[in-house]
Structure formats: structure tokens, C-alpha cells
Design a protein around this motif. Structure first.
Motif, PDB file in Angstrom:
ATOM      1  N   ASP A 237      -6.087   5.525 -10.818  1.00 52.79           N
ATOM      2  CA  ASP A 237      -5.102   4.691 -10.112  1.00 52.79           C
ATOM      3  C   ASP A 237      -4.597   5.417  -8.857  1.00 52.79           C
ATOM      4  O   ASP A 237      -4.364   4.802  -7.817  1.00 52.79           O
ATOM      5  N   GLU A 238      -4.483   6.737  -8.959  1.00 48.11           N
ATOM      6  CA  GLU A 238      -4.028   7.518  -7.804  1.00 48.11           C
ATOM      7  C   GLU A 238      -5.107   7.578  -6.718  1.00 48.11           C
ATOM      8  O   GLU A 238      -4.804   7.505  -5.523  1.00 48.11           O
TER       9      GLU A 238
ATOM     10  N   ASN B  76       4.325   0.353  -3.266  1.00 48.38           N
ATOM     11  CA  ASN B  76       4.194  -0.234  -4.608  1.00 48.38           C
ATOM     12  C   ASN B  76       4.504   0.781  -5.694  1.00 48.38           C
ATOM     13  O   ASN B  76       4.239   1.966  -5.535  1.00 48.38           O
TER      14      ASN B  76
ATOM     15  N   ASP C  25      -5.056   4.405  -4.778  1.00 50.59           N
ATOM     16  CA  ASP C  25      -3.962   4.360  -3.801  1.00 50.59           C
ATOM     17  C   ASP C  25      -4.252   5.239  -2.586  1.00 50.59           C
ATOM     18  O   ASP C  25      -3.860   4.901  -1.461  1.00 50.59           O
TER      19      ASP C  25
ATOM     20  N   VAL D  75       0.831  -1.214   0.000  1.00 49.31           N
ATOM     21  CA  VAL D  75       0.000   0.000   0.000  1.00 49.31           C
ATOM     22  C   VAL D  75       0.862   1.260   0.000  1.00 49.31           C
ATOM     23  O   VAL D  75       0.580   2.213  -0.721  1.00 49.31           O
TER      24      VAL D  75
ATOM     25  N   GLY E  79       1.006   4.634  -9.709  1.00 47.46           N
ATOM     26  CA  GLY E  79      -0.080   5.239  -8.933  1.00 47.46           C
ATOM     27  C   GLY E  79       0.320   6.510  -8.217  1.00 47.46           C
ATOM     28  O   GLY E  79       1.140   7.290  -8.708  1.00 47.46           O
TER      29      GLY E  79
ATOM     30  N   ARG F  68       4.664   8.521  -3.454  1.00 50.04           N
ATOM     31  CA  ARG F  68       4.869   8.089  -2.064  1.00 50.04           C
ATOM     32  C   ARG F  68       4.524   9.202  -1.087  1.00 50.04           C
ATOM     33  O   ARG F  68       3.928   8.973  -0.038  1.00 50.04           O
TER      34      ARG F  68
ATOM     35  N   SER G  17      -4.220   3.908   1.189  1.00 52.37           N
ATOM     36  CA  SER G  17      -3.303   4.390   2.236  1.00 52.37           C
ATOM     37  C   SER G  17      -4.079   5.014   3.391  1.00 52.37           C
ATOM     38  O   SER G  17      -3.720   4.843   4.557  1.00 52.37           O
TER      39      SER G  17
ATOM     40  N   ARG H 227      -4.036  -3.143  -8.372  1.00 55.24           N
ATOM     41  CA  ARG H 227      -3.622  -3.414  -6.986  1.00 55.24           C
ATOM     42  C   ARG H 227      -4.160  -4.780  -6.534  1.00 55.24           C
ATOM     43  O   ARG H 227      -4.568  -4.950  -5.370  1.00 55.24           O
TER      44      ARG H 227
ATOM     45  N   ARG I 109       0.798   9.539  -0.674  1.00 55.06           N
ATOM     46  CA  ARG I 109       0.255   8.432   0.141  1.00 55.06           C
ATOM     47  C   ARG I 109       0.447   8.755   1.629  1.00 55.06           C
ATOM     48  O   ARG I 109      -0.380   8.408   2.469  1.00 55.06           O
TER      49      ARG I 109
END
Lengths: 191, 166
Positions: A163-164, A71, A167, A68, A74, A77, A171, B27, A80
Motif C-alpha cells: 500500500d505504501e 488520503n 502511494d 494522492v 498507506g 504524508r 505521489s 486507492r 509522499r
């Protein structure tokens, strides 16, 4: 002499459990496997030793956590980490907030965003994209979740791809989990 | 015990082959680990001091606290599958505070606190569980159950909002 930390900080405190961590001398083979204990790696944090009491969730938790937060592809970091921090301020997990706020600062070489979030919470005046991310994280972290279609539309408006957004959901939700362990099973102290 | 299903996909209405399913498939590793943790939290091989029925009932209670109908139905079905012993079913009754049974009362009090307002939790809340005779290992099992279900419900709630974008 130790002091309990009550205010948000980027200085990572020590986490002190309220329950007894697993005694490695009494650990089962399954627990040792989940803890990845090897002759060259015998150092395990108190937090993980506490969670080792429930090995059937712990064994999936570490790979899930790493996937999570780290990866490829997406959401960045750093962003997230804003999901993690948003959850941690709602749940007032001082320890999680400190770890993930300081990680955000390291990744971005910027301290202003976290300073604004720590002082004003969801009302922090930050860049619109980060603001949409923080707002969504804070609202999804309430119980029940307060996030709505307008918050989702604001993420799209702010330029996040699907995709973002996925994520960010992961998170933020992950810290709904982590905060409920870290903040309820122990306390942050300075030694 | 590994059930070949994906609870979140079913509840969030992720239709195989859809564009939305394709995004979530990015995912797939996380969704699979989430399902494995669900099985480990709800139906562990070694349940310790919290039976499968009690776990399903408490999870149903957490879904109610989160006002999430899809998960209420899911955990109700799991409770039925576990055989619904009378004393376990009552744990899901949001108006039941445990009555005169010290252990039940402590379990319910803690689940309600950690699901709804974890920020209010203190050392004293763990001591209350210990004073009710609940072993430290079972306190961790209980905490993981509440924490994990709170995570899973949020993932589904987020995906449900995301699905409306498509």
C-alpha cells in the motif's frame, strides 16, 4: 524589482505565469464551478486561474491531488513529499520543490534530509528507507522511466508495504504532471 | 463520453479479484479520477483548438517518447477511433518535425520538450507557441495533455513493476 529563482530553496517563491490567467469576468459556469468560486471565496491563485483554461482536466485535478497527497492510510504524508521532491529535482521545478520540501520539513521537524537532497540530489546520504524512496522517485521521474525491479525490491527491503509503494508511485507520478505545468507555464520569482 | 473503463488497469494487467487488484482498490478513488482526467484530456466536450484526433496523435507520440508500448497501442487505437485525419496522424510520427507548417512544428517541438526534458523549458518556449498563433488557452490544453499523459504512463510503469512482486 523581481528576480527569477534558479536554485533549490525551501523559501517558497511567487509563481508568475507566462500565459494570461483566466479573467474571472469571462469565466463560464463550468469554470466557476471547478474554481469553487463563491461570494465568500473569490481568491484563486494565478496557477489555478491558468489551469482553468482547461476546465475539463482542472475539475478532476484538485480532488485527485488531495487524495494522492493526503488520503488516510498507506505511506506517511512526509514520505509522499519525498516522492514529490524526487520528481521535482529531476524536472527542476524550483517552485514545486520549495513547496514540498518545506512541507516535509514542517511534518518531520527536520531539515537535514532536504538539505542533503538539494545539495546531492539522488546521491544524498540519508536514512536507508528514505534513500530507497528517493531513488525510486528519481528513476521513475526520468523520461523514459528508469525504475526497475531492483529499485522495487529495494523498497520492499526497506520495509515498505504494498500500500505504501502504491502511494509512492502515485505521489511521484503526480509531480511528473505538476512539474510539467508549473515549470513550463511560468517561473518562480522573489519580489 | 464517459467510457466505463480503466485504461491503467488494462495496461498494467490488474486482474480483477487478484491480491494485486485488492491493493490498488485501496486507492480506487484516485484510479477513477485518473480515468476521468484521461477522458477530459483526450476527448473533452470542448476541445478548443486541439481536436480529439490531434490529442490522440500527440499522446501516442508522448507514449513513444516514454518507450511505453502499452500506451502506444492505447493511443494509436484512440486515434483510429477519432477517424485518423491525415494531418493529425503525422503528429505521432517521431521522425516528423512539423515540416513547413508553423503551428504543427510548434506543437511537436513543445510536446517533445515537455515530455522528455521539462527541466529545459523556459519562457521562450511558450513565446514560440504564441508566435505560431496558438492561443493561451490552447497552450494550457496542450500542456495539460503532455503533463497528464506523463503522469499516467508513470503510474502504469510503477504498477507494472509492482505486479512482478506478487
Amino acid at each position: 524589482m523581481s528576480n527569477i529563482v534558479h536554485d533549490f530553496t525551501t523559501d517558497i517563491p511567487v509563481w508568475k505565469p507566462y500565459v494570461a490567467p483566466l479573467d474571472l469576468a469571462e469565466a463560464s459556469a463550468e469554470q466557476l464551478e471547478a474554481l469553487k468560486i463563491t461570494p465568500s471565496n473569490t481568491k484563486v491563485s494565478d496557477y489555478v486561474l491558468v489551469l482553468a483554461h482547461d476546465v475539463e482536466t482542472l475539475k478532476h485535478r484538485s480532488p485527485l491531488f488531495n487524495a494522492v497527497m493526503y488520503n488516510r492510510g498507506g505511506l506517511s504524508r512526509a514520505e509522499r513529499e519525498i516522492g514529490a521532491v524526487g520528481a521535482s529535482i529531476v524536472n527542476r521545478c524550483i517552485y514545486c520543490a520549495a513547496v514540498h520540501a518545506s512541507r516535509y520539513n514542517q511534518l518531520t521537524k527536520d531539515e537535514d534530509v532536504i538539505a542533503a537532497i538539494f545539495s546531492d540530489g539522488a546521491d544524498a546520504e540519508i536514512d536507508p528507507r528514505l534513500k530507497a524512496i528517493l531513488t525510486f522517485a528519481v528513476k521513475l521521474s526520468k523520461c523514459p522511466s528508469d525504475a526497475n525491479t531492483a529499485d522495487m525490491a529495494a523498497l520492499v527491503e526497506a520495509g515498505l508495504g504494498k500500500d505504501e509503494i502504491l502511494d509512492l508511485i502515485l505521489s511521484t507520478s503526480l509531480f511528473g504532471w505538476a512539474n510539467r505545468l508549473m515549470h513550463t507555464l511560468g517561473e518562480p520569482i522573489t519580489e | 463520453m464517459a467510457e466505463n473503463e480503466d485504461v491503467i488497469a488494462a495496461i498494467a494487467g490488474i486482474e480483477p479479484g487478484s491480491a494485486f487488484a485488492e491493493v490498488v482498490a485501496g486507492r480506487a478513488d484516485i484510479m477513477a479520477l485518473t480515468q476521468q482526467t484521461h477522458d477530459g484530456a483526450l476527448t473533452p466536450e470542448n476541445p478548443g483548438g486541439l481536436s480529439h484526433a490531434e490529442r490522440a496523435a500527440l499522446a501516442w507520440r508522448i507514449a513513444k517518447i516514454n518507450d511505453h508500448k502499452g500506451f502506444e497501442d492505447h493511443f494509436e487505437a484512440m486515434l483510429e477511433k477519432a477517424g485518423v485525419p491525415d494531418n493529425a496522424a503525422r503528429l505521432a510520427d517521431i521522425w516528423f518535425d512539423g515540416g513547413s507548417d508553423l503551428r504543427t512544428k510548434a506543437l511537436i517541438r513543445h510536446v517533445d520538450l515537455v515530455a522528455h526534458a521539462p527541466k529545459e523549458a523556459t519562457r521562450r518556449d511558450i513565446e514560440l507557441l504564441q508566435e505560431a498563433g496558438i492561443a493561451d488557452a490552447d497552450i494550457v490544453r496542450l500542456s495539460e495533455l503532455v503533463a497528464f499523459v506523463s503522469y499516467q504512463i508513470r503510474v502504469a510503469a510503477g504498477l507494472q513493476l509492482m505486479r512482478e512482486l506478487a
